[in-house]
Design a protein around this motif. Structure first.
Motif, mmCIF file in Angstrom:
data_model
loop_
_atom_site.group_PDB
_atom_site.id
_atom_site.type_symbol
_atom_site.label_atom_id
_atom_site.label_comp_id
_atom_site.label_asym_id
_atom_site.label_seq_id
_atom_site.Cartn_x
_atom_site.Cartn_y
_atom_site.Cartn_z
ATOM 1 N N LYS A 30 0.826 -1.206 0.000
ATOM 2 C CA LYS A 30 0.000 0.000 0.000
ATOM 3 C C LYS A 30 0.859 1.255 0.000
ATOM 4 O O LYS A 30 0.557 2.229 -0.691
ATOM 5 N N ILE A 31 1.948 1.242 0.770
ATOM 6 C CA ILE A 31 2.858 2.387 0.795
ATOM 7 C C ILE A 31 3.501 2.576 -0.572
ATOM 8 O O ILE A 31 3.578 3.698 -1.090
ATOM 9 N N ASP A 32 3.955 1.492 -1.184
ATOM 10 C CA ASP A 32 4.559 1.569 -2.519
ATOM 11 C C ASP A 32 3.568 2.095 -3.549
ATOM 12 O O ASP A 32 3.918 2.930 -4.388
ATOM 13 N N ASP A 33 2.328 1.616 -3.492
ATOM 14 C CA ASP A 33 1.305 2.091 -4.427
ATOM 15 C C ASP A 33 1.052 3.584 -4.254
ATOM 16 O O ASP A 33 0.924 4.320 -5.233
ATOM 17 N N PHE A 34 0.981 4.035 -2.996
ATOM 18 C CA PHE A 34 0.764 5.450 -2.729
ATOM 19 C C PHE A 34 1.927 6.283 -3.258
ATOM 20 O O PHE A 34 1.721 7.311 -3.912
ATOM 21 N N GLU A 35 3.166 5.836 -2.997
ATOM 22 C CA GLU A 35 4.337 6.572 -3.464
ATOM 23 C C GLU A 35 4.397 6.592 -4.990
ATOM 24 O O GLU A 35 4.745 7.626 -5.580
ATOM 25 N N ASN A 36 4.065 5.477 -5.632
ATOM 26 C CA ASN A 36 4.056 5.447 -7.096
ATOM 27 C C ASN A 36 3.009 6.401 -7.651
ATOM 28 O O ASN A 36 3.254 7.087 -8.646
ATOM 29 N N HIS A 37 1.834 6.430 -7.018
ATOM 30 C CA HIS A 37 0.775 7.341 -7.460
ATOM 31 C C HIS A 37 1.223 8.793 -7.314
ATOM 32 O O HIS A 37 1.018 9.609 -8.220
ATOM 33 N N GLU A 38 1.820 9.130 -6.180
ATOM 34 C CA GLU A 38 2.304 10.491 -5.954
ATOM 35 C C GLU A 38 3.388 10.862 -6.961
ATOM 36 O O GLU A 38 3.396 11.963 -7.508
#
Length: 106
Positions: A50-58
């Motif tokens: 979830k953290i990786d997905d959020f960082e990729n989205h940002e």
């Protein structure tokens, strides 16, 4: 050679159909300490995902904003230089960048 003559298909003729693990795992038959450690590891992995997905989205959102900024700047500079408006698509077609995928001539 025709694609049907490919030896790749023959590599996998002895293998059965690949089964994917799409179902929730059932740890009821495992000893409690092992099941708890597996569940804890999966929960930790889910948090990391979830953290990786959020960082990729940002990162992707920031990259898109930067691309828009660069295109707008390109259009404004071209209009100042030439005195007429050209869209960034037209400008890009007139001045294509170096294509890394094209074969290099020597």
């Amino acid at each position: 050679a025709q694609p049907s003559d490919s030896w790749w298909e023959r590599l996998f003729t002895a293998h059965g159909e690949i089964q994917f693990d799409d179902y929730d795992k059932d740890f009821t038959d495992l000893p409690a300490p092992i099941a708890e450690s597996i569940c804890a590891r999966e929960a930790e992995q889910n948090i990391k995902n979830k953290i990786d997905d959020f960082e990729n989205h940002e990162r992707e959102a920031a990259r898109e904003l930067d691309d828009v900024r660069k295109r707008n700047r390109q259009v404004r500079l071209a209009e100042l230089r030439s005195g007429k408006y050209l869209s960034w698509v037209e400008l890009d077609r007139r001045n294509p960048g170096k294509n890394e995928l094209a074969p290099q001539s020597q």
